[in-house]
Design a protein around this motif. Structure first.
Motif, short mmCIF file in Angstrom:
data_model
loop_
_atom_site.label_atom_id
_atom_site.label_comp_id
_atom_site.label_asym_id
_atom_site.label_seq_id
_atom_site.Cartn_x
_atom_site.Cartn_y
_atom_site.Cartn_z
N ARG A 44 0.84 -1.22 0.00
CA ARG A 44 0.00 0.00 0.00
C ARG A 44 0.86 1.25 0.00
O ARG A 44 0.60 2.22 -0.71
CB ARG A 44 -0.93 -0.02 1.22
N ASP A 45 1.92 1.24 0.83
CA ASP A 45 2.78 2.42 0.92
C ASP A 45 3.52 2.66 -0.39
O ASP A 45 3.68 3.81 -0.83
CB ASP A 45 3.79 2.23 2.06
N THR A 46 3.96 1.57 -1.04
CA THR A 46 4.64 1.70 -2.33
C THR A 46 3.69 2.24 -3.39
O THR A 46 4.06 3.12 -4.20
CB THR A 46 5.20 0.34 -2.77
N ALA A 47 2.47 1.71 -3.41
CA ALA A 47 1.49 2.19 -4.38
C ALA A 47 1.18 3.67 -4.15
O ALA A 47 1.03 4.45 -5.11
CB ALA A 47 0.22 1.36 -4.28
N THR A 48 1.09 4.08 -2.89
CA THR A 48 0.85 5.49 -2.58
C THR A 48 1.99 6.37 -3.08
O THR A 48 1.77 7.46 -3.63
CB THR A 48 0.68 5.68 -1.06
N ALA A 49 3.23 5.90 -2.89
CA ALA A 49 4.39 6.67 -3.35
C ALA A 49 4.38 6.85 -4.86
O ALA A 49 4.73 7.91 -5.39
CB ALA A 49 5.68 5.98 -2.91
N LEU A 50 3.98 5.79 -5.58
CA LEU A 50 3.98 5.86 -7.05
C LEU A 50 2.95 6.85 -7.58
O LEU A 50 3.13 7.42 -8.67
CB LEU A 50 3.71 4.47 -7.63
#
Length: 334
Positions: A293-299
């Motif tokens: 989730r955090d990676t997707a948010t960063a992208l």
């Protein structure tokens, strides 16, 4: 529509009939139980007048049945046998058999004698002898004493049966259970606890836990800590078996006092290794989901490539143990 209503009415009637029959059965069982709470006495007398008098004395407190030597029952359905000394000879062996079958219950047999020379008082199948005529109060006192002894034996048997069932339940329990005294000596250990000790010590064919076990193991430390509390104490511990495998135990310690008021501790160990593995797997999945989730948010939240790559590496560190990691951006055709 008419058929549906009729069908419903039939079903309701059947349900009511079933409920009514169950209620009647319950009432009958309760009445039967209440009736059978009165002790049962079997009376075998030669003289009809003596029989009438004794039955009249007994009937106020007991259920009395009359028998003859020829009809004397083979099964033990009575709490006391009262037999005329002139009729005891042909059924003496049957009385002994009934008493043997009743053991460990006490089955009293009283002899009514009208002639002191007609029998031997050394007969161990006869528990009491009284001679006619006798005062009613004395008669009732002796009968009451005999039935009290039988009631005591019934209570003792019930306690013993309860104790055996309890011991069977403890012995077959999947939990490891032991009783430890204040000096850390194990006075009892069930099969599962003995097996646990075998796995911890590497010994085989263990029948007794050595005293040093609770002085040298982490369980001994928990035992010492539990003495500071008046109530139950519990803790989770990890132990390493001789095989090298680790197990997780939920340890509960409960205070116990025996008849001499000496404090003991009931130690119960529940193997929670399977639960711990599931908890760890669930934790890994939660961390992975959070990292994704955090990676997707960063992208989707920034166009700064350095920030995005740092977030990816930071989340990678959460889910995959590693010494170093890098992300290589390779141009097409390079």
């Amino acid at each position: 529509m008419v058929y549906s209503v009729l069908n419903m009415s039939t079903a309701c009637f059947d349900a009511m009939l079933y409920g009514f029959s169950q209620a009647l059965l319950e009432i009958f069982m309760q009445v039967t139980k209440n009736v059978r709470t009165r002790p049962r006495v079997l009376l075998l007398m030669d003289d009809s007048d003596d029989q009438f008098t004794i039955k009249q004395w007994l009937s106020a407190n007991y259920d009395v049945s009359i028998s003859t030597a020829e009809e004397f029952p083979d099964d033990n359905d009575f709490d006391l046998y009262m037999i005329d000394s002139r009729r005891v000879a042909p059924i003496r062996q049957k009385i002994r058999q009934l008493q043997d079958n009743a053991k460990p219950l006490y089955l009293p047999t009283m002899l009514v004698n009208t002639d002191k020379d007609e029998f031997s008082e050394d007969d161990d199948s006869i528990n009491d002898i009284f001679h006619l005529p006798i005062e009613e109060n004395d008669f009732n006192r002796r009968v009451n004493n005999a039935l009290k002894l039988r009631a005591y034996s019934q209570d003792n048997r019930a306690i013993e049966l309860q104790r055996k069932r309890l011991m069977q339940a403890v012995e077959s329990a999947s939990d490891a259970i032991a009783i430890v005294d204040k000096n850390r000596r194990v006075s009892y250990a069930n099969k599962t606890f003995l097996k646990l000790y075998e796995q911890l010590s590497g010994e085989t064919d263990v029948h007794k836990i050595p005293d040093k076990f609770f002085s040298e193991s982490i369980l001994g430390e928990l035992f010492a800590e539990s003495t500071q509390y008046d109530t139950s104490f519990r803790s989770e511990v990890e132990l390493t078996l001789k095989s090298g495998h680790a197990i997780h135990l939920l340890v509960r310690l409960d205070h116990l006092f025996d008849d001499t008021n000496i404090e003991n501790v009931v130690l119960t160990c529940t193997d929670i290794t399977g639960r711990k593995i599931l908890e760890q797997e669930a934790q890994v999945q939660r961390v992975l989901a959070e990292a994704l989730r955090d990676t997707a948010t960063a992208l989707t939240s920034t166009l700064n490539l350095e920030v995005v790559l740092d977030r990816i590496l930071a989340n990678l560190d959460k889910v995959i143990p590693h010494n170093s990691a890098n992300i290589m951006l390779i141009k097409a055709g390079a």
